[in-house]
Scaffold this motif. Sequence first.
Motif, PDB file in Angstrom:
ATOM      1  N   GLU A  18      -2.629  13.657  -5.444  1.00  0.00           N
ATOM      2  CA  GLU A  18      -1.885  13.577  -4.183  1.00  0.00           C
ATOM      3  C   GLU A  18      -0.668  12.661  -4.314  1.00  0.00           C
ATOM      4  O   GLU A  18      -0.594  11.837  -5.216  1.00  0.00           O
ATOM      5  CB  GLU A  18      -2.807  13.072  -3.072  1.00  0.00           C
ATOM      6  N   ASN A  67       0.814  -1.224   0.000  1.00  0.00           N
ATOM      7  CA  ASN A  67       0.000   0.000   0.000  1.00  0.00           C
ATOM      8  C   ASN A  67       0.848   1.275   0.000  1.00  0.00           C
ATOM      9  O   ASN A  67       0.309   2.372   0.112  1.00  0.00           O
ATOM     10  CB  ASN A  67      -0.942   0.020   1.202  1.00  0.00           C
ATOM     11  N   SER A 112       1.641   9.539  -3.133  1.00  0.00           N
ATOM     12  CA  SER A 112       1.366   8.231  -2.542  1.00  0.00           C
ATOM     13  C   SER A 112       1.885   8.213  -1.103  1.00  0.00           C
ATOM     14  O   SER A 112       2.630   9.114  -0.681  1.00  0.00           O
ATOM     15  CB  SER A 112       2.056   7.129  -3.354  1.00  0.00           C
ATOM     16  N   PHE A 113       1.538   7.181  -0.370  1.00  0.00           N
ATOM     17  CA  PHE A 113       2.005   7.033   1.004  1.00  0.00           C
ATOM     18  C   PHE A 113       3.536   7.078   1.044  1.00  0.00           C
ATOM     19  O   PHE A 113       4.124   7.841   1.814  1.00  0.00           O
ATOM     20  CB  PHE A 113       1.481   5.707   1.591  1.00  0.00           C
ATOM     21  N   GLN A 158      -1.714  13.677   7.084  1.00  0.00           N
ATOM     22  CA  GLN A 158      -2.201  13.103   5.827  1.00  0.00           C
ATOM     23  C   GLN A 158      -2.002  11.590   5.824  1.00  0.00           C
ATOM     24  O   GLN A 158      -2.881  10.843   5.375  1.00  0.00           O
ATOM     25  CB  GLN A 158      -1.482  13.743   4.642  1.00  0.00           C
ATOM     26  N   ASN A 171      -7.514   2.981   4.357  1.00  0.00           N
ATOM     27  CA  ASN A 171      -7.192   1.577   4.089  1.00  0.00           C
ATOM     28  C   ASN A 171      -7.626   0.668   5.236  1.00  0.00           C
ATOM     29  O   ASN A 171      -7.201  -0.481   5.320  1.00  0.00           O
ATOM     30  CB  ASN A 171      -5.693   1.422   3.820  1.00  0.00           C
ATOM     31  N   TYR A 219      -0.290   3.660  -2.496  1.00  0.00           N
ATOM     32  CA  TYR A 219      -1.661   4.145  -2.362  1.00  0.00           C
ATOM     33  C   TYR A 219      -1.703   5.665  -2.262  1.00  0.00           C
ATOM     34  O   TYR A 219      -0.911   6.284  -1.556  1.00  0.00           O
ATOM     35  CB  TYR A 219      -2.320   3.550  -1.098  1.00  0.00           C
ATOM     36  N   LYS A 220      -2.637   6.251  -3.006  1.00  0.00           N
ATOM     37  CA  LYS A 220      -2.939   7.683  -2.867  1.00  0.00           C
ATOM     38  C   LYS A 220      -4.443   7.848  -3.063  1.00  0.00           C
ATOM     39  O   LYS A 220      -5.026   7.250  -3.963  1.00  0.00           O
ATOM     40  CB  LYS A 220      -2.129   8.552  -3.798  1.00  0.00           C
ATOM     41  N   PRO A 221      -5.071   8.659  -2.204  1.00  0.00           N
ATOM     42  CA  PRO A 221      -6.523   8.811  -2.252  1.00  0.00           C
ATOM     43  C   PRO A 221      -7.049   9.411  -3.554  1.00  0.00           C
ATOM     44  O   PRO A 221      -8.132   9.072  -3.998  1.00  0.00           O
ATOM     45  CB  PRO A 221      -6.842   9.738  -1.075  1.00  0.00           C
ATOM     46  N   TYR A 243      -4.516   8.346   5.217  1.00  0.00           N
ATOM     47  CA  TYR A 243      -4.257   7.242   4.289  1.00  0.00           C
ATOM     48  C   TYR A 243      -4.446   5.893   4.997  1.00  0.00           C
ATOM     49  O   TYR A 243      -5.024   4.971   4.427  1.00  0.00           O
ATOM     50  CB  TYR A 243      -2.830   7.311   3.740  1.00  0.00           C
TER      51      TYR A 243
END
Length: 169
Positions: A57, A48, A59-60, A151, A159, A51-53, A155
């Motif tokens: 944005e 993950n 990513s993590f 932020q 998840n 992952y980015k919302p 995230y």
Amino acid sequence: MKKAILLFILLFSSVGFSQNETIEVFLEKWKNSKTYLVEIAKAMPEENYSYKPTAREMSFGEQLLHIKGNMDWLGTTYFTSEKFDKKKDEKTYSKDEIISMLEMSFDKVYEVIKNTKSENLKDKVEFFAGPKTKLQILNLLQDHVTHHRGQLIVYLNLNEIKPPSYVGW
């Protein structure tokens, strides 16, 4: 009564802390900030980290690298005589590599600030937002971490991962 409280606060803030105590307080908070951010970084599964919302944005993993880059830039540029070389890094890093780099950046800033003379916190430096004191840069170091850490907590929640308990002072 309000005036008396305000007067007390003003007196305490101008007399209560020396610049040296400011550094000590920052370093204590900085260690806890490191602990908290590393726990957040460890909580997200490696799969993950991309992952980015939303598409606009970071990513993590990019958020964590952005935090690291900002610490490196501010710590080096404003608290050492070294020249900061901001190079674009296109490499992909593993979760463990990112966490290790974060820890090293936190530790480097810690050592640099620990070795900063308290009277230097009053020094003005050129900053893109106009002249700032080194004390203001010190505050920015922590504020930037806090901003992006918030932020990252979102995230985790998106998840369905329970964020670690808050670590403050």
